[in-house]
Motif scaffolding. Structure first.
Motif, mmCIF file in Angstrom:
data_model
loop_
_atom_site.group_PDB
_atom_site.id
_atom_site.type_symbol
_atom_site.label_atom_id
_atom_site.label_comp_id
_atom_site.label_asym_id
_atom_site.label_seq_id
_atom_site.Cartn_x
_atom_site.Cartn_y
_atom_site.Cartn_z
ATOM 1 N N ALA A 1 5.188 4.500 1.641
ATOM 2 C CA ALA A 1 4.961 3.109 1.246
ATOM 3 C C ALA A 1 5.828 2.238 2.133
ATOM 4 O O ALA A 1 6.559 2.734 2.999
ATOM 5 N N SER A 2 5.768 0.942 1.935
ATOM 6 C CA SER A 2 6.591 0.034 2.742
ATOM 7 C C SER A 2 8.033 -0.014 2.256
ATOM 8 O O SER A 2 8.967 -0.211 3.047
ATOM 9 N N TYR A 3 8.232 0.155 0.940
ATOM 10 C CA TYR A 3 9.567 0.092 0.358
ATOM 11 C C TYR A 3 9.721 1.189 -0.701
ATOM 12 O O TYR A 3 8.750 1.604 -1.328
ATOM 13 N N THR A 4 10.973 1.617 -0.873
ATOM 14 C CA THR A 4 11.298 2.518 -1.972
ATOM 15 C C THR A 4 12.627 2.072 -2.557
ATOM 16 O O THR A 4 13.421 1.380 -1.888
ATOM 17 N N VAL A 5 12.875 2.459 -3.801
ATOM 18 C CA VAL A 5 14.130 2.140 -4.481
ATOM 19 C C VAL A 5 14.772 3.433 -4.945
ATOM 20 O O VAL A 5 14.111 4.283 -5.542
ATOM 21 N N VAL A 6 16.068 3.586 -4.651
ATOM 22 C CA VAL A 6 16.791 4.809 -5.003
ATOM 23 C C VAL A 6 18.161 4.447 -5.557
ATOM 24 O O VAL A 6 18.684 3.359 -5.300
ATOM 25 N N PRO A 7 18.770 5.355 -6.323
ATOM 26 C CA PRO A 7 20.146 5.119 -6.779
ATOM 27 C C PRO A 7 21.092 5.013 -5.585
ATOM 28 O O PRO A 7 20.997 5.791 -4.625
ATOM 29 N N PHE B 1 4.951 15.886 11.681
ATOM 30 C CA PHE B 1 4.042 14.762 11.497
ATOM 31 C C PHE B 1 4.737 13.639 10.725
ATOM 32 O O PHE B 1 5.449 13.887 9.762
ATOM 33 N N PHE B 2 4.467 12.418 11.185
ATOM 34 C CA PHE B 2 5.026 11.232 10.543
ATOM 35 C C PHE B 2 3.893 10.313 10.097
ATOM 36 O O PHE B 2 2.863 10.201 10.766
ATOM 37 N N LEU B 3 4.112 9.663 8.953
ATOM 38 C CA LEU B 3 3.223 8.591 8.510
ATOM 39 C C LEU B 3 4.002 7.291 8.549
ATOM 40 O O LEU B 3 5.070 7.165 7.940
ATOM 41 N N LEU B 4 3.482 6.328 9.263
ATOM 42 C CA LEU B 4 4.180 5.055 9.435
ATOM 43 C C LEU B 4 3.652 4.035 8.416
ATOM 44 O O LEU B 4 2.430 3.929 8.216
ATOM 45 N N PRO B 5 4.541 3.323 7.754
ATOM 46 C CA PRO B 5 4.113 2.368 6.709
ATOM 47 C C PRO B 5 3.216 1.277 7.266
ATOM 48 O O PRO B 5 3.279 0.942 8.457
ATOM 49 N N ILE B 6 2.402 0.733 6.387
ATOM 50 C CA ILE B 6 1.464 -0.322 6.765
ATOM 51 C C ILE B 6 2.183 -1.671 6.659
ATOM 52 O O ILE B 6 2.712 -2.036 5.601
ATOM 53 N N GLU B 7 2.254 -2.387 7.763
ATOM 54 C CA GLU B 7 2.873 -3.712 7.752
ATOM 55 C C GLU B 7 1.932 -4.695 7.055
ATOM 56 O O GLU B 7 0.759 -4.810 7.398
ATOM 57 N N LYS C 1 0.841 -1.192 0.000
ATOM 58 C CA LYS C 1 0.000 0.000 0.000
ATOM 59 C C LYS C 1 0.879 1.246 0.000
ATOM 60 O O LYS C 1 1.902 1.303 0.687
ATOM 61 N N ALA C 2 0.467 2.247 -0.790
ATOM 62 C CA ALA C 2 1.255 3.468 -0.930
ATOM 63 C C ALA C 2 0.313 4.644 -1.141
ATOM 64 O O ALA C 2 -0.801 4.492 -1.655
ATOM 65 N N LEU C 3 0.774 5.820 -0.728
ATOM 66 C CA LEU C 3 0.016 7.052 -0.926
ATOM 67 C C LEU C 3 0.416 7.644 -2.271
ATOM 68 O O LEU C 3 1.545 8.088 -2.450
#
Length: 346
Positions: free
Chosen positions: A122-128, A339-345, A2-4
């Motif tokens: 989101a739960s994961y992200t990909v970056v260089p 404010f923080f948004l915590l990822p959905i497990e 799940k992602a915003l």
């Protein structure tokens, strides 16, 4: 996962969606998001009133801390399990004058994490891999998740301003950025005044605890009188404007001394009016500030590791990603500091 997602241009057009979990390709690192902060620019993306290019559909968010979950081919110097943060300048041309001089934050081809490439709500992200930095062992996940705005403040102060010990500095706007600017100025040996309004009373109290020398509620106190008394009627040496509000900008121009340094950090989100002739008549060093570069990130992490900046108390509101609308609404109403948004497990 799940992602915003900002799924289309225009005001609003943001929702929680199920999207495929990303994979680390060559030269990339996949990061499990631990904590994710909301930036004022995330609200501007939501309202579609930001000048930085946005490429929907895109996962929003760019302030975070995480742990490496997967390493792509050709990447060295990192291991799965490392605690890390990532710069937001996901991609830039590398050959223009700005990039060659190290100011890739100004590259016209710059494409930003959470704007153009999928971000961190989101739960994961990909970056260089080239954008990834390790978190010092003594820095918490919460503090590290605020390294991005701290790096932006470091860019504003170290690259665009000049603060020397004994300077009198006015920080306008006691939000998270203002609190960081206040602490960075204090680390330079400055005497710092931070100003706000009635809605900022809890934040002004927090600013005192974090080291502000003077706090001024503009609704009940006269900022000009305070500054005149402290400066022998000369004005402040430096203004770090963090609110983006027209009254604060105009006030700062009135209260800064001749040949002072005025750095505009806060984004207004709209056109505003101010008396540009004050810049002439006072011979001000007036600068805008945008984003950050690698040096600023390294400086920010060092400030945290050395204990010169304390960000943990700013993180007063943590909500699950599913409550992003509540978090955005409370952020806009200033019902909290960071404010923080915590990822959905899942």
């Amino acid at each position: 996962m799940k992602a915003l997602v900002k799924y289309a241009a225009g005001p609003g057009n943001m929702e929680i969606r199920d999207i495929p979990e990303p994979k680390a390709e060559e030269g990339q690192i996949k990061i499990k998001v631990l904590e994710a902060g909301i930036c004022g620019s995330d609200l501007h993306i939501y309202h579609s009133d930001i000048a930085i290019p946005v490429n929907p559909p895109v996962v929003t968010g760019h302030e975070f801390s995480g742990v490496i979950a997967e390493i792509g081919e050709g990447v060295s110097g990192f291991s799965v399990g490392d605690r890390v943060v990532s710069e937001t300048a996901y991609d830039f041309c590398g050959v223009c004058d700005y990039c060659r001089e190290g100011y890739y934050n100004l590259c016209v081809e710059r494409k930003t994490l959470g704007y153009w490439y999928n971000g961190i709500f989101a739960s994961y992200t990909v970056v260089p891999a080239a954008r990834v930095l390790k978190i010092p062992d003594n820095v918490s996940d919460t503090s590290a998740a605020m390294a991005e705005p701290l790096a932006c403040v470091c860019h504003a102060v170290y690259d665009l301003c000049r603060i020397v010990p004994g300077d009198l500095v006015l920080v306008s706007g006691p939000g998270a950025i203002g609190m960081m600017a206040m602490q960075v100025a204090k680390a330079h040996g400055a005497t710092v005044i931070i100003s706000g309004t009635n809605v900022d009373i809890p934040r002004l109290e927090l600013a005192k605890k974090l080291g502000a020398d003077y706090t001024v509620n503009l609704h009940t106190e006269n900022l000009e009188e305070v500054i005149n008394k402290l400066s022998n009627n000369y004005g402040v040496d430096v203004v770090l404007e963090c609110s983006g509000a027209a009254p604060a900008i105009n006030s700062g121009l009135n209260l800064i001394k001749k040949r002072g340094y005025f750095t505009q950090i806060g984004l207004a989100g709209k056109k505003i009016e101010f008396d540009i002739e004050k810049i002439n008549y006072k011979e001000l060093h007036f600068s805008g500030s945008l984003g950050s570069r690698n040096y600023n990130w390294r400086r920010a992490l060092k400030l945290l590791a050395d204990g010169q900046v304390n960000l943990e108390p700013l993180a007063d509101t943590k909500l699950p990603l599913t409550e992003w609308e509540t978090a955005f609404e409370r952020f806009e109403k200033k019902e909290g500091c960071k404010f923080f948004l915590l990822p959905i497990e899942e």
